[in-house]
Design a protein around this motif. Structure first.
Motif, PDB file in Angstrom:
ATOM      1  N   ALA A   1       1.101  -1.435  -0.311  1.00 48.89           N
ATOM      2  CA  ALA A   1      -0.320   0.365   0.362  1.00 48.89           C
ATOM      3  C   ALA A   1       1.161   1.809   0.312  1.00 48.89           C
TER       4      ALA A   1
ATOM      5  N   SER B   1       0.702   5.334  -1.270  1.00 49.84           N
ATOM      6  CA  SER B   1      -0.571   6.754  -1.151  1.00 49.84           C
ATOM      7  C   SER B   1       0.767   8.016  -0.945  1.00 49.84           C
TER       8      SER B   1
ATOM      9  N   PHE C   1      -0.430   5.516   3.908  1.00 52.37           N
ATOM     10  CA  PHE C   1      -0.879   4.239   3.505  1.00 52.37           C
ATOM     11  C   PHE C   1      -0.033   2.817   3.379  1.00 52.37           C
TER      12      PHE C   1
ATOM     13  N   TYR D   1      -3.612   3.414   7.472  1.00 53.53           N
ATOM     14  CA  TYR D   1      -3.531   4.652   7.144  1.00 53.53           C
ATOM     15  C   TYR D   1      -4.086   5.900   8.230  1.00 53.53           C
TER      16      TYR D   1
ATOM     17  N   VAL E   1      -3.823   6.718  -4.078  1.00 52.94           N
ATOM     18  CA  VAL E   1      -3.855   5.539  -2.999  1.00 52.94           C
ATOM     19  C   VAL E   1      -3.821   4.194  -3.696  1.00 52.94           C
TER      20      VAL E   1
END
Length: 222
Positions: A38, A40, A46, A86, A207
């Motif tokens: 993940a 971001s 994230f 997150y 994201v």
């Protein structure tokens, strides 16, 4: 005439034997550890927060187009996922949130297997490379099919399909004339951003959530 018929029968039998030997079908079971890569911008931060251990398996089909070369495919059921963390809203001082995700896929590998000559009696090494096409069949977030008590299905938060790269290696042992066992390890690298929720419903920018998996492949071919 009898000699001609006998010759034809021998040729036909040889062709059938050769054709049947070109395809090997088997079953495999694959314990695995997966995670979600993940990323971001810093405002939402994230990141991966944990892994998921699961077990999958299915049908294996190896079609040989050379003595040591095979097109390998099949039909497999597998679970992937993990935990992500997150920041909900850094400006409002909201705490970070964690989601535990489990995704169920039906997968079709599209790969090539390269076999060595025998490294010991009836033993060969193999190397596998290619891609995997996956279709999402189910999803749970924090163990629930619906997102935190709403009517929003957890499955709707994720892309309906995935495509990834596969690389693996292992060993194959000839048990009998047509029976083989194999054991190997493979790495699955998802290429698609499977998120459909944070960008669309939460308006979080940029994201990206992608699948990662390491699997132990144990199987029997007939």
């Amino acid at each position: 005439m009898k000699k001609a018929l006998l010759a034809l029968a021998l040729l036909t039998g040889g062709a059938v034997t050769t054709a049947s030997a070109q395809v090997e079908i088997g079953l495999k079971v694959s314990p695995s550890v997966s995670s979600l890569a993940a990323t971001s911008p810093p405002v939402t931060s994230f990141k991966k927060d944990g892994s998921l251990a699961s077990i999958g398996g299915g049908l294996v089909v190896d079609y040989f187009f050379g003595q040591n070369y095979a097109f390998s495919t099949g039909l497999q059921l597998t679970s992937k996922g993990g935990s992500i963390r997150y920041v909900q809203d850094d400006q409002l001082g909201k705490p970070s949130d964690v989601q535990k995700v489990r995704l169920q896929y039906v997968e079709v590998p599209v790969t090539v297997k390269l076999f060595t000559n025998e490294v010991a009696t009836d033993v060969k090494l193999y190397f596998q490379v290619g891609g995997v096409v996956s279709g999402l069949t189910g999803a749970r977030i924090d163990g629930e099919k619906f997102y935190r008590g709403t009517q929003d299905k957890s499955r709707s938060h994720f892309l309906f399909a995935d495509f990834g790269l596969l690389g693996g290696t292992g060993v194959e042992y000839q048990l009998g004339q047509s029976t083989k066992v194999f054991a190997g390890v493979s790495y699955h690298h998802g290429l698609l951003n499977i998120d459909r929720y944070f960008d669309n419903s939460r308006s979080f920018d940029d994201v990206s959530i992608k699948n990662r998996e390491i699997a132990l492949d144990l199987g029997l071919k007939f």
